[in-house]
Design an enzyme around this catalytic site. Sequence first.
Site, PDB file in Angstrom:
ATOM      1  N   GLU A 199       0.839  -1.208   0.000  1.00  9.14           N
ATOM      2  CA  GLU A 199       0.000   0.000   0.000  1.00  9.14           C
ATOM      3  C   GLU A 199       0.872   1.257   0.000  1.00  9.14           C
ATOM      4  O   GLU A 199       0.746   2.130   0.867  1.00  9.14           O
ATOM      5  CB  GLU A 199      -1.001  -0.017   1.165  1.00  9.14           C
ATOM      6  CG  GLU A 199      -1.970  -1.178   1.049  1.00  9.14           C
ATOM      7  CD  GLU A 199      -3.212  -1.103   1.930  1.00  9.14           C
ATOM      8  OE1 GLU A 199      -3.279  -0.243   2.828  1.00  9.14           O
ATOM      9  OE2 GLU A 199      -4.119  -1.929   1.722  1.00  9.14           O
ATOM     10  N   GLU A 324      -4.911  -8.715  -0.605  1.00  9.76           N
ATOM     11  CA  GLU A 324      -5.740  -8.426   0.575  1.00  9.76           C
ATOM     12  C   GLU A 324      -7.183  -8.319   0.111  1.00  9.76           C
ATOM     13  O   GLU A 324      -7.512  -7.482  -0.735  1.00  9.76           O
ATOM     14  CB  GLU A 324      -5.317  -7.127   1.273  1.00  9.76           C
ATOM     15  CG  GLU A 324      -4.018  -7.281   2.041  1.00  9.76           C
ATOM     16  CD  GLU A 324      -3.642  -6.055   2.866  1.00  9.76           C
ATOM     17  OE1 GLU A 324      -4.549  -5.316   3.307  1.00  9.76           O
ATOM     18  OE2 GLU A 324      -2.434  -5.842   3.051  1.00  9.76           O
TER      19      GLU A 324
END
Length: 520
Positions: A199, A324
């Site tokens: 991220e 994810e």
Amino acid sequence: MFSIRVTKPFLSVLFLLFSSGVFAQQVDLSLAPDTGKGHIISRHIYGHFAEHLGRCIYDGFWVADTMKVAKKDRIRLDIVEALKKIRIPNLRWPGGCFADEYHWRDGIGPRAQRPKMVNTNWGGVTEDNSFGTHEFMELCELLKCEPYITANVGSGTVEEMSKWVEYFNFDGISPMANQRKQNGHAKPWKVSFWGVGNESWGCGGDMTPEFYADQYKRYATYARNYPGAPLKKIAGGANTSDYNWTEVLMKNVGPRKMWGLSLHYYTLPNNDGWPPKGSATQFDEAQYFNTMKNCLRMDELVTRHSAIMDKYDKEKQVALVVDEWGIWTEVEPGTNPGFLYQQNSLRDALIAGTTLNIFNNHSDRVRVANLAQSINVLQSLILTKGRQMLLTPTYHVFDLYKVHQDAKYLPLQFTSPAYTLGDQKIPALNASASQDSTGAIHITLVNLDPNKSLSLKTGLRGLSWQNVNGSIVTSTKLTDINTFEKPDNIHVLPFSGARKQGTDLVVDLPAKSVVMLELK
Ligand code: AHR
């Protein structure tokens, strides 16, 4: 041709008969024409995720010396056995956001001498680094799964990642290989899956895609392929629908320099983000409907990110790595908000079944995925309380779907009946199919409609089979859960609603259910 006709139950048929003049709502489900490009559903779509977050590692996989459970070192073996049963193919570690603050050298060597740190992302607790590289690899060896390491780009250095790769993978004389040997592991582990940051648009450094693409190239250059240990380097990908991120990464880095590009998407019960995210256990049908609508968005996201990747990579060399995914709700009342501990209901099982069907149906591009997260965090497979553990409804769906791992993908075509609530509609049915190396055909079906069953009929032309067996995950209420008092409330049951009728396969698919059929 393999064709399934889906009809709604009798009352619905009558309603449709009188309201629209049509005898029955029906769906033809067929095998798409054979393009000669048959591919295998990678087992790595069924991967999992273990972050240093809440009670996933500590008091999850890795428990106190004093806890009276079967253990290897401090690794809980009841958890290991449960995950082996569903054939866990890979485990992503150490994060998540944690990965971009993790300095791997703090987690090797004698445990008593390892420095402590603050886990600033997750609850501000002290991390004692007792679970580090060797402990993780011991866990993967017990699980018989592949490790998937995420390296620190946000607050780390190129040197740090480069040396970690050397520590894991080099078989010879070098500073890192020597140190690994001193720490008790003579042979390299030869880890291939490497995430370059996590991220990076957010907790991993708040970067622009252009800046990250340049950083990726620096880090990836010095992450070396040692003999017998070629790396599968995975670039940190987009958040949800940030298509520009994918575009820039594909354009500026491209297929020659990355094995995979990731995507993160969480299903939220409430519309349009957070907070509040909505309860894991207390929701009405409107909230359920909304959650499933959000869950189904994964199909659109994967389709659109893949289309961008296709522009730069027609051969589909770069894997889309959805590392994810899962439902993210409010934490269980009374638990640490930074620990993300949530219960897991039948709704979550329907999310798991639906999402895995989506991944199977995009398995030409999606070749790795990781549910967030394996134990005690978000959409878990397993919850623990002291020595007790329970398998969640989501676990049982992974148990049903393991038959698709490394099987030949069979593309299905159909138009689903609608599940209607007020003036809104979503498809009630989703499905995927595969054929394993023994010739057995597996079809996984999810009926999202909580009120109506479906009747399916298929000719299965072109495929030869004699018997059908099935298994089902369902329950009385969408909010039903497994608890430490009633851990088997929801589990896999034999499914008797499928039969051979002449040459047809006939299936009565109950409302709110996940079903796996095996045809031999
Ligand atoms: O899975 C929990 C967190 O969600 C991860 O650490 C992060 O990558 C994401 O935002």
